[in-house]
Design an enzyme around this catalytic site. Sequence first.
Site, PDB file in Angstrom:
ATOM      1  N   HIS A 117       0.846  -1.198   0.000  1.00  0.00           N
ATOM      2  CA  HIS A 117       0.000   0.000   0.000  1.00  0.00           C
ATOM      3  C   HIS A 117       0.878   1.243   0.000  1.00  0.00           C
ATOM      4  O   HIS A 117       1.730   1.394   0.866  1.00  0.00           O
ATOM      5  CB  HIS A 117      -0.889   0.023   1.245  1.00  0.00           C
ATOM      6  CG  HIS A 117      -2.066  -0.892   1.136  1.00  0.00           C
ATOM      7  ND1 HIS A 117      -3.280  -0.627   1.714  1.00  0.00           N
ATOM      8  CD2 HIS A 117      -2.211  -2.077   0.500  1.00  0.00           C
ATOM      9  CE1 HIS A 117      -4.130  -1.597   1.436  1.00  0.00           C
ATOM     10  NE2 HIS A 117      -3.509  -2.504   0.708  1.00  0.00           N
ATOM     11  N   TYR A 140      -8.907   5.579   8.247  1.00  0.00           N
ATOM     12  CA  TYR A 140      -8.997   5.924   9.674  1.00  0.00           C
ATOM     13  C   TYR A 140      -9.997   7.059   9.790  1.00  0.00           C
ATOM     14  O   TYR A 140      -9.750   8.143   9.265  1.00  0.00           O
ATOM     15  CB  TYR A 140      -7.637   6.376  10.208  1.00  0.00           C
ATOM     16  CG  TYR A 140      -6.600   5.274  10.309  1.00  0.00           C
ATOM     17  CD1 TYR A 140      -5.895   4.854   9.179  1.00  0.00           C
ATOM     18  CD2 TYR A 140      -6.323   4.663  11.527  1.00  0.00           C
ATOM     19  CE1 TYR A 140      -4.937   3.847   9.268  1.00  0.00           C
ATOM     20  CE2 TYR A 140      -5.364   3.659  11.623  1.00  0.00           C
ATOM     21  CZ  TYR A 140      -4.680   3.249  10.495  1.00  0.00           C
ATOM     22  OH  TYR A 140      -3.743   2.255  10.590  1.00  0.00           O
ATOM     23  N   PRO A 152      -3.613   0.646  19.077  1.00  0.00           N
ATOM     24  CA  PRO A 152      -3.437   0.187  17.688  1.00  0.00           C
ATOM     25  C   PRO A 152      -3.597   1.248  16.602  1.00  0.00           C
ATOM     26  O   PRO A 152      -3.399   0.949  15.424  1.00  0.00           O
ATOM     27  CB  PRO A 152      -4.518  -0.894  17.541  1.00  0.00           C
ATOM     28  CG  PRO A 152      -5.540  -0.540  18.551  1.00  0.00           C
ATOM     29  CD  PRO A 152      -4.832   0.105  19.691  1.00  0.00           C
ATOM     30  N   LYS A 210       1.437   0.082  15.068  1.00  0.00           N
ATOM     31  CA  LYS A 210       2.848  -0.029  15.432  1.00  0.00           C
ATOM     32  C   LYS A 210       3.199  -1.249  16.303  1.00  0.00           C
ATOM     33  O   LYS A 210       4.376  -1.592  16.440  1.00  0.00           O
ATOM     34  CB  LYS A 210       3.298   1.237  16.183  1.00  0.00           C
ATOM     35  CG  LYS A 210       3.379   2.467  15.299  1.00  0.00           C
ATOM     36  CD  LYS A 210       4.592   2.411  14.382  1.00  0.00           C
ATOM     37  CE  LYS A 210       4.482   3.341  13.199  1.00  0.00           C
ATOM     38  NZ  LYS A 210       4.266   2.679  11.908  1.00  0.00           N
ATOM     39  N   TYR A 261       4.106   6.541   9.874  1.00  0.00           N
ATOM     40  CA  TYR A 261       3.288   5.379   9.517  1.00  0.00           C
ATOM     41  C   TYR A 261       4.113   4.321   8.780  1.00  0.00           C
ATOM     42  O   TYR A 261       3.977   3.119   9.042  1.00  0.00           O
ATOM     43  CB  TYR A 261       2.083   5.817   8.659  1.00  0.00           C
ATOM     44  CG  TYR A 261       0.989   4.774   8.607  1.00  0.00           C
ATOM     45  CD1 TYR A 261       0.064   4.662   9.638  1.00  0.00           C
ATOM     46  CD2 TYR A 261       0.889   3.894   7.528  1.00  0.00           C
ATOM     47  CE1 TYR A 261      -0.938   3.700   9.613  1.00  0.00           C
ATOM     48  CE2 TYR A 261      -0.118   2.926   7.491  1.00  0.00           C
ATOM     49  CZ  TYR A 261      -1.023   2.840   8.528  1.00  0.00           C
ATOM     50  OH  TYR A 261      -2.010   1.879   8.502  1.00  0.00           O
TER      51      TYR A 261
HETATM   52  C1  PHB Z   1      -5.836  -4.322  11.293  1.00  0.00           C
HETATM   53  O1  PHB Z   1      -5.978  -4.550  10.090  1.00  0.00           O
HETATM   54  O2  PHB Z   1      -6.146  -5.164  12.165  1.00  0.00           O
HETATM   55  C2  PHB Z   1      -5.302  -3.003  11.716  1.00  0.00           C
HETATM   56  C3  PHB Z   1      -4.802  -2.147  10.742  1.00  0.00           C
HETATM   57  C4  PHB Z   1      -4.319  -0.900  11.125  1.00  0.00           C
HETATM   58  C5  PHB Z   1      -4.341  -0.523  12.438  1.00  0.00           C
HETATM   59  C6  PHB Z   1      -4.800  -1.387  13.419  1.00  0.00           C
HETATM   60  C7  PHB Z   1      -5.299  -2.636  13.049  1.00  0.00           C
HETATM   61  O3  PHB Z   1      -3.881   0.717  12.790  1.00  0.00           O
END
Ligand code: PHB
Length: 394
Positions: A72, A201, A293, A297, A385
């Site tokens: 990505h 997000y 989360p 990270k 990120y």
């Molecule tokens: C996930 O796909 O479980 C996931 C992806 C990004 C995040 C947290 C969890 O920031």
Amino acid sequence: MKTQVAIIGAGPSGLLLGQLLTRQGIDNVILERKSGEYVLSRIRAGVLEQGMVDLLREAGVDQRMDEEGEVHDGVELAVENRRVRVDLAGLTGGKTVMVYGQTEVTRDLMEARDAIGATTIYETDNVQPHDLKSDHPYVTFEKDGETHRLDCDYIAGCDGFHGISRKSIPEGHIKEFEKVYPFGWLGLLSDTPPVADELIYAQHERGFALCSMRSRTRSRYYIQVALDEKVEDWSDERFWDELKRRIPDEVAAKLVTGPSIEKSIAPLRSFVVEPMQYGNLFLVGDAAHIVPPTGAKGLNLAASDVNTLYRLMVKVYQEGRTDLIANYSQTCLKRIWKAERFSWWMTTMLHKFSDEPDFATRMQQAELDYVTNSEAGLTTIAENYVGLPYESLE
Ligand code: PHB
Ligand code: APR
């Protein structure tokens, strides 16, 4: 029983460390409390930084990741109904992330360990490290009702937040830093196509939401919930309805819903222990730190600890450089605190903290408005990120 490095825990930290060491001819044994199937049944995150991808390549476990993982080069933020793309590659000189589930990474590492013939002892009870300050530490454990002793040079505590390793350090020798957030994430996994090509997000007045994925046919979604919420009270239908209300209308209109394969609530916490070593015991991954989360990270920090300990062990066994051992904790912590900061910042900026708008709410809105309309702001998100560089040992 005797080995060079005793590893406690067969999560991603222990398995990756074990694989890298074995390939360098450094003998190791992994002791794991649960069964292999149980370890694989845990659904965790799925975004790998470039540094972790490179380390998996060095461990020789990149084949399936390259076939099934997805690179990505961007990620999206949604602020109420507005969508903003963070051009990860464009803002970082071409860096990207790999979307490939932690469960799959773990499965690949387990298979590689079997293939290379290294020892993992599953379903061990009462694992206990001893004589950590001596040159001859050892670990005792029970297997099928019998007590065993594993002598070693070093012990890697890769046994997660609830493990025995951190608890084995005598009181007064470590300091814990912790922040617990007043909400959790309710996650749902489903065999439905992801709603968008990139992760979204979403900040919303009803609370945070995240649209993620495992593959072209499997999606992972999360919504912020109060800490006293129970999974049983969230039917799939209620989850999908709430998710749709929190993501931009045009995204919600495309959402494909379906039955959940897994649904669970996880609390959000920031936690760091200092230092991450005591004598010949080294804490690695979740045993030493937890991040909320929101910045993806957790797994990646575990990988950077593994990278540090692995390179240190290679220096010890191949060059006799035992002097570098003292640097383990400070090398890891530099990067850990920066990832803690990013995870805390993303969490604070994107979640709902109070029912009535207050000063903090307005600061959050102003910050999001600033960050999403500024190249400097978006670059800050992008470079964190994709992952800050690994620290050097010396
Ligand atoms: C996930 O796909 O479980 C996931 C992806 C990004 C995040 C947290 C969890 O920031
Ligand atoms: N004895 C032996 N094994 C233990 C013990 C113990 N006393 N306590 C815990 N374990 C095992 C757990 O069963 C688990 O399999 O240690 C392992 C720790 O694995 P994780 O919790 O997955 O931690 P880690 O390997 O550091 O992984 C990093 O990144 O995405 C994040 O939190 C997520 O698990 C993930 C982490």
